[in-house]
Design an enzyme around this catalytic site. Structure first.
Site, PDB file in Angstrom:
ATOM      1  N   LYS A 102       0.638  -1.121   0.193  1.00  0.00           N
ATOM      2  CA  LYS A 102      -0.264   0.146  -0.342  1.00  0.00           C
ATOM      3  C   LYS A 102       1.423   1.008  -0.245  1.00  0.00           C
ATOM      4  O   LYS A 102       2.421   0.789   0.599  1.00  0.00           O
ATOM      5  CB  LYS A 102      -1.002  -0.187   1.352  1.00  0.00           C
ATOM      6  CG  LYS A 102      -2.377   1.038   1.312  1.00  0.00           C
ATOM      7  CD  LYS A 102      -2.852   0.153   0.186  1.00  0.00           C
ATOM      8  CE  LYS A 102      -4.739   0.851   0.198  1.00  0.00           C
ATOM      9  NZ  LYS A 102      -5.497  -0.655   0.376  1.00  0.00           N
TER      10      LYS A 102
HETATM   11  N1  GLU Z   1      -7.288  -0.081  -2.996  1.00  0.00           N
HETATM   12  C1  GLU Z   1      -7.877  -1.021  -3.947  1.00  0.00           C
HETATM   13  C2  GLU Z   1      -8.253  -1.652  -2.144  1.00  0.00           C
HETATM   14  O1  GLU Z   1      -7.452  -1.452  -1.623  1.00  0.00           O
HETATM   15  C3  GLU Z   1      -7.263  -1.763  -5.003  1.00  0.00           C
HETATM   16  C4  GLU Z   1      -5.961  -2.266  -4.745  1.00  0.00           C
HETATM   17  C5  GLU Z   1      -5.964  -2.491  -5.913  1.00  0.00           C
HETATM   18  O2  GLU Z   1      -6.758  -2.467  -7.093  1.00  0.00           O
HETATM   19  O3  GLU Z   1      -4.532  -3.035  -6.606  1.00  0.00           O
HETATM   20  O4  GLU Z   1      -8.451  -3.101  -2.461  1.00  0.00           O
END
Ligand code: GLU
Length: 410
Positions: A102
């Site tokens: 993240k």
């Molecule tokens: N931000 C989204 C999540 O928390 C999507 C992450 C992604 O598509 O890599 O799942």
């Protein structure tokens, strides 16, 4: 308790169920790389502003790191670490070939101009580009980031490394993005809601839903649920909210939000309401779809829903979770309920790598298939081991990652 301690509590509970040996536990609870960078940009007024940026890579045993990038004043190392770990567990529950990561920048994007946001994004790429890549770590949209941010991100990375559309997902459909990706998280929340209701022979049609949050996840969830005949009885976000026991006119609400920078506050088709009131709304299904830690030990007893489907990441603190469990509320956890986004991201990445395009129906059908299999696997553990849904989802996820870690060896 900090965000990463919260996640650790869920992980420990599942690790106990699986009786994982201490050496594997240690590997699964320690992020593999934590980047913190200072991102400097020139503001419109000529001043220099410096923002803290993060990319935390938690685990890559099952594939390249994958996870979103958020722009929010509350972004910090602990929060990003907890969200990175959740991505490892989410990709494992969905059984897509990724690890978890993240990123975020501590900033208030509402106070930045479009050009400043672009500069910030490009400067951030400049600081982390050696540690990401289509086979290394693939960012995506998250809170306050969108397809435009991903377009800048891809362009900047490609400038440094050559044509690389697969370095991020959630791109605009006109720039190597995928049909269906934008709505995929909400679509997945609906798949999870439908399957949870079906276990108790309840159809979606007629079910009363309250939504806290009306961004990408909340708005698509509301639209699809309304199309299926559910009654959206309350919706609230940081701008305010609206409630109506007979159900809000969701197309009118979507239209209103579109014209008001996404906010639902002041919608004339219902009585005014707030986020705290919405969490305690008289409804069957509550969907927190905004930020984390909104259901706490202070308000969990006031929840009136029988089901909670977590559209947001980490909306329920462990103390609130324990209260809800005791009260018999079924909580379909984030790592299962909102996995539609990363699953469609996976299909976008696959299309980029194959230089091929799928249609919206195919993306959503395949996403539904992945989520249905994940849901049914977790449901099997719930039944067999008499566990809460969250614990069962973590058991499935930890089991898969632990196996990959053990097979690779230290
Ligand atoms: N931000 C989204 C999540 O928390 C999507 C992450 C992604 O598509 O890599 O799942």
């Amino acid at each position: 308790m900090s965000a990463s301690e919260d996640t650790l509590r869920y992980v420990t509970e599942a690790a106990d169920v699986l009786a994982l040996p201490p050496r594997i536990r240690k590997l699964l609870t320690t992020p593999e790389r934590e980047l913190k960078v200072q991102v400097a940009i020139e503001r419109e007024n000529g001043e220099v502003a410096v923002f803290s940026g993060y990319r935390i890579q938690h685990n890559k045993a099952r594939g390249p790191y994958k996870g979103g990038l958020r722009y929010h004043p509350e972004v910090d190392a602990d929060e990003v670490q907890s969200l990175a770990a959740l991505m490892t567990w989410k990709t494992a529950v969905a059984n897509i070939p990724y690890g978890g990561s993240k990123g975020g920048i501590a900033c208030d994007p509402g106070k930045l101009s479009e050009r400043e946001l672009e500069r910030l994004t490009r400067a951030f790429v400049g600081k982390i580009h050696e540690f990401i890549g289509p086979q290394v770590d693939i960012p995506a949209p998250d809170v306050n980031t969108n397809a435009q941010v991903m377009a800048w991100f891809m362009d900047e990375y490609s400038r440094l490394h050559g044509f690389s559309p697969a370095v991020v997902t959630g791109k605009p459909v006109d720039l190597f993005g995928s049909e269906g990706r934008d709505e995929a998280t909400g679509f997945g929340v609906v798949v999870a809601t439908e399957r949870a209701l079906a276990l108790e022979n309840r159809p979606v049609a007629g079910v009363r839903v309250a939504l806290q949050g009306f961004g990408n996840v909340g708005s698509h969830t509301a639209r699809i649920l309304a199309e299926k005949g559910a009654k959206v009885v309350a919706v609230a976000d940081h701008t305010g909210g609206a409630k109506r026991a007979e159900g809000l006119d969701v197309p009118a609400l979507l239209d209103y939000a579109r014209k008001n920078k996404g906010g639902v506050g002041g919608f004339p088709g219902g009585q005014p309401t707030t986020s705290p009131e919405t969490l305690a709304a008289d409804c069957d299904v509550l969907i927190p779809a905004a930020l984390g830690h909104v259901l706490t030990k202070e308000n969990a007893a006031a929840v009136r829903a029988k089901w909670i489907v977590e559209g947001a990441n980490a909306p329920t603190t462990p103390d609130a979770d324990a209260i809800l469990r005791k009260r018999g509320v079924t909580v379909i956890p984030d790592i299962l309920a909102n996995a539609g986004g990363v699953t469609a991201s996976y299909f976008e990445w696959v299309q980029n790598l194959q230089q091929h395009r799928w249609g919206r129906e195919k993306v959503l059908d395949e996403t539904r298939g992945v989520l249905a299999r994940a849901f049914d696997t977790v449901a099997g553990i719930v039944r067999e081991k008499k566990l809460a849904w969250r614990t069962a989802a973590f058991v499935v996820a930890l089991g898969r990652v632990a196996k990959a870690v053990a097979l690779r060896g230290l």
